[in-house]
Design a protein around this motif. Sequence first.
Motif, PDB file in Angstrom:
ATOM      1  N   ARG A 148      27.906  30.353  39.424  1.00 46.42           N
ATOM      2  CA  ARG A 148      29.264  30.322  39.954  1.00 46.42           C
ATOM      3  C   ARG A 148      30.124  31.172  39.035  1.00 46.42           C
ATOM      4  N   SER A 149      30.880  32.101  39.601  1.00 39.93           N
ATOM      5  CA  SER A 149      31.624  33.021  38.749  1.00 39.93           C
ATOM      6  C   SER A 149      33.010  33.259  39.312  1.00 39.93           C
ATOM      7  N   SER A 150      33.962  33.510  38.409  1.00 38.67           N
ATOM      8  CA  SER A 150      35.303  33.851  38.882  1.00 38.67           C
ATOM      9  C   SER A 150      35.460  35.363  38.977  1.00 38.67           C
ATOM     10  N   GLU A 151      34.503  36.083  38.376  1.00 37.81           N
ATOM     11  CA  GLU A 151      34.504  37.536  38.504  1.00 37.81           C
ATOM     12  C   GLU A 151      33.398  37.900  39.484  1.00 37.81           C
ATOM     13  N   LEU A 152      33.697  38.807  40.413  1.00 40.20           N
ATOM     14  CA  LEU A 152      32.685  39.218  41.383  1.00 40.20           C
ATOM     15  C   LEU A 152      31.860  40.340  40.751  1.00 40.20           C
ATOM     16  N   VAL A 153      30.760  39.950  40.100  1.00 43.77           N
ATOM     17  CA  VAL A 153      29.900  40.934  39.444  1.00 43.77           C
ATOM     18  C   VAL A 153      28.823  41.347  40.444  1.00 43.77           C
ATOM     19  N   VAL A 154      28.699  42.662  40.675  1.00 47.62           N
ATOM     20  CA  VAL A 154      27.704  43.131  41.649  1.00 47.62           C
ATOM     21  C   VAL A 154      27.014  44.384  41.123  1.00 47.62           C
ATOM     22  N   PRO A 155      25.760  44.599  41.563  1.00 52.77           N
ATOM     23  CA  PRO A 155      25.057  45.818  41.141  1.00 52.77           C
ATOM     24  C   PRO A 155      25.478  47.005  42.001  1.00 52.77           C
ATOM     25  N   LYS A 156      25.472  48.179  41.369  1.00 50.65           N
ATOM     26  CA  LYS A 156      25.824  49.411  42.077  1.00 50.65           C
ATOM     27  C   LYS A 156      24.738  49.733  43.114  1.00 50.65           C
ATOM     28  N   LEU A 192      30.938  39.384  55.783  1.00 50.78           N
ATOM     29  CA  LEU A 192      31.566  40.662  55.430  1.00 50.78           C
ATOM     30  C   LEU A 192      30.538  41.478  54.647  1.00 50.78           C
ATOM     31  N   ARG A 193      30.527  42.780  54.892  1.00 48.23           N
ATOM     32  CA  ARG A 193      29.550  43.631  54.203  1.00 48.23           C
ATOM     33  C   ARG A 193      30.215  44.871  53.613  1.00 48.23           C
ATOM     34  N   PHE A 194      29.746  45.281  52.450  1.00 50.43           N
ATOM     35  CA  PHE A 194      29.984  46.652  51.987  1.00 50.43           C
ATOM     36  C   PHE A 194      29.018  46.959  50.859  1.00 50.43           C
ATOM     37  N   THR A 195      28.870  48.239  50.560  1.00 50.93           N
ATOM     38  CA  THR A 195      27.921  48.664  49.527  1.00 50.93           C
ATOM     39  C   THR A 195      28.678  49.464  48.476  1.00 50.93           C
ATOM     40  N   PRO A 196      28.919  48.894  47.290  1.00 49.36           N
ATOM     41  CA  PRO A 196      29.654  49.654  46.267  1.00 49.36           C
ATOM     42  C   PRO A 196      28.754  50.717  45.650  1.00 49.36           C
ATOM     43  N   THR A 197      29.250  51.950  45.584  1.00 44.40           N
ATOM     44  CA  THR A 197      28.447  53.033  45.018  1.00 44.40           C
ATOM     45  C   THR A 197      29.121  53.643  43.794  1.00 44.40           C
ATOM     46  N   LYS A 198      30.167  52.962  43.285  1.00 48.30           N
ATOM     47  CA  LYS A 198      30.844  53.463  42.078  1.00 48.30           C
ATOM     48  C   LYS A 198      30.973  52.332  41.074  1.00 48.30           C
ATOM     49  N   LEU A 199      30.640  52.640  39.819  1.00 54.65           N
ATOM     50  CA  LEU A 199      30.795  51.640  38.756  1.00 54.65           C
ATOM     51  C   LEU A 199      32.276  51.411  38.485  1.00 54.65           C
ATOM     52  N   GLY A 200      32.603  50.247  37.941  1.00 56.20           N
ATOM     53  CA  GLY A 200      33.983  50.030  37.513  1.00 56.20           C
ATOM     54  C   GLY A 200      34.524  48.685  37.960  1.00 56.20           C
ATOM     55  N   ARG A 201      35.771  48.452  37.543  1.00 57.06           N
ATOM     56  CA  ARG A 201      36.435  47.189  37.874  1.00 57.06           C
ATOM     57  C   ARG A 201      37.535  47.464  38.884  1.00 57.06           C
ATOM     58  N   TYR A 202      37.566  46.668  39.939  1.00 55.85           N
ATOM     59  CA  TYR A 202      38.517  46.882  41.028  1.00 55.85           C
ATOM     60  C   TYR A 202      39.147  45.542  41.412  1.00 55.85           C
ATOM     61  N   GLN A 219      41.695  38.544  41.567  1.00 60.10           N
ATOM     62  CA  GLN A 219      40.566  38.547  40.650  1.00 60.10           C
ATOM     63  C   GLN A 219      39.930  39.930  40.592  1.00 60.10           C
ATOM     64  N   THR A 220      38.736  40.007  40.018  1.00 59.01           N
ATOM     65  CA  THR A 220      38.168  41.326  39.751  1.00 59.01           C
ATOM     66  C   THR A 220      36.782  41.491  40.345  1.00 59.01           C
ATOM     67  N   LEU A 221      36.582  42.665  40.954  1.00 58.91           N
ATOM     68  CA  LEU A 221      35.239  43.086  41.361  1.00 58.91           C
ATOM     69  C   LEU A 221      34.722  43.960  40.225  1.00 58.91           C
ATOM     70  N   ASN A 222      33.559  43.624  39.701  1.00 58.12           N
ATOM     71  CA  ASN A 222      32.994  44.388  38.585  1.00 58.12           C
ATOM     72  C   ASN A 222      31.653  44.966  39.043  1.00 58.12           C
ATOM     73  N   VAL A 223      31.630  46.281  39.311  1.00 57.17           N
ATOM     74  CA  VAL A 223      30.397  46.930  39.757  1.00 57.17           C
ATOM     75  C   VAL A 223      29.663  47.446  38.523  1.00 57.17           C
ATOM     76  N   VAL A 224      28.452  46.958  38.310  1.00 60.14           N
ATOM     77  CA  VAL A 224      27.697  47.308  37.097  1.00 60.14           C
ATOM     78  C   VAL A 224      26.356  47.943  37.491  1.00 60.14           C
ATOM     79  N   GLU A 225      25.672  48.533  36.503  1.00 56.54           N
ATOM     80  CA  GLU A 225      24.339  49.086  36.748  1.00 56.54           C
ATOM     81  C   GLU A 225      23.396  47.955  37.159  1.00 56.54           C
ATOM     82  N   PRO A 226      22.430  48.219  38.041  1.00 56.86           N
ATOM     83  CA  PRO A 226      21.512  47.168  38.501  1.00 56.86           C
ATOM     84  C   PRO A 226      20.821  46.434  37.353  1.00 56.86           C
ATOM     85  N   GLU A 227      20.473  47.177  36.289  1.00 55.78           N
ATOM     86  CA  GLU A 227      19.799  46.546  35.135  1.00 55.78           C
ATOM     87  C   GLU A 227      20.707  45.503  34.483  1.00 55.78           C
ATOM     88  N   LYS A 228      21.981  45.886  34.342  1.00 59.52           N
ATOM     89  CA  LYS A 228      22.953  45.001  33.707  1.00 59.52           C
ATOM     90  C   LYS A 228      23.160  43.762  34.583  1.00 59.52           C
TER      91      LYS A 228
END
Length: 335
Positions: A148-156, A192-202, A219-228
């Motif tokens: 459970r997270s308050s930040e939306l962390v997702v892989p690129k 709802l669907r989308f595919t983030p293709t850019k790293l960063g916080r939005y 709140q924050t969407l945090n797009v990170v590298e898949p490994e991370k």
Amino acid sequence: MKNSHRIVGLIGVVVLAVVATWASVQIDWFPELISPIDGKIDSVYTALLISSVPFFVIIVAAIAFMLVEFRATGDDDERDGEPMHGSTKLEIVWTVIPTLIVIGLGIYSWVVLDEIEAKQPNELKIGVVGQQFAWTFNYENSGKEKIRSSELVVPKDRPLFFSITSLDVIHSFWVPNARVKRDATKGVVTPLRFTPTKLGRYPIVCTELCGIGHATMRQTLNVVEPEKFKKWVANGGKFTAAKPGKAGKADGAAIFASAGCASCHTLKAANAAGTLGPTLDTVGGQSSAELLESIVKPNAKIVSGFNPIMPANFGQTLSKDDLDALVEYLQQVGK
Ligand code: CUA
């Protein structure tokens, strides 16, 4: 007015319509794109601008022209206008043209919407829960306890599939950089669907007026590298592994963050600066029972000057271990 003047005026209006339309599509109306589908949504907006700005200019110009041209010339000017009958030709023209434009835009939007909503391969499923006044993101964790997270962390580059709902009133989950938005309604789960293709916080924004803290529901969407992202999941929703010795014990600071306490309360230790609820910087001296009551039965005692708006469901949404850890954390840092 002479006919030659009218022709010059007409040309001027056409030129103005063209220039205004050109200018409207030059303006960068939207924030940075982070998903390929966004471009198509922006193209729909461009089509809307191109089909509406010229009409706006022409209609406003016609109104302005008539105001000046057909103005009464003094208090004693009570002449009636020339009697006139309708024009079938003109009525057909101004019915058919807008109808065709609206149908065309409808079909175009439908095609784009179909692409936005299409199922993608290898989707990452994320639950989105809105409540006054925070979002919580739930991740399936292959057999283990849910994250459970308050930040939306997702892989690129991985397609995301959100199941959105609410615990109380209607909220609306909006990611401006991905252009997508959907209501969160109690008792209903919306996709709802989308595919983030850019790293960063939005930013993630609640875009449905949901109560006094609506404006703080960001709140924050945090797009990170898949490994991370893999590591984040393996660590149970943290970027760095939990310190040895703490394993197995709920982390009060993490629960404070993921339960959304910061959107309403101030707590220096957690960098929280909310002002809708009382500050938690001075609650360290309270007993565990008092603090627990304030969390699970928030309306039992209301600090004067504040409204009874805290959700009364933390006793259900947080486990007993989580609640104990949260109380202990507040006692430690709240003084
Ligand atoms: Cu939730 Cu506005």
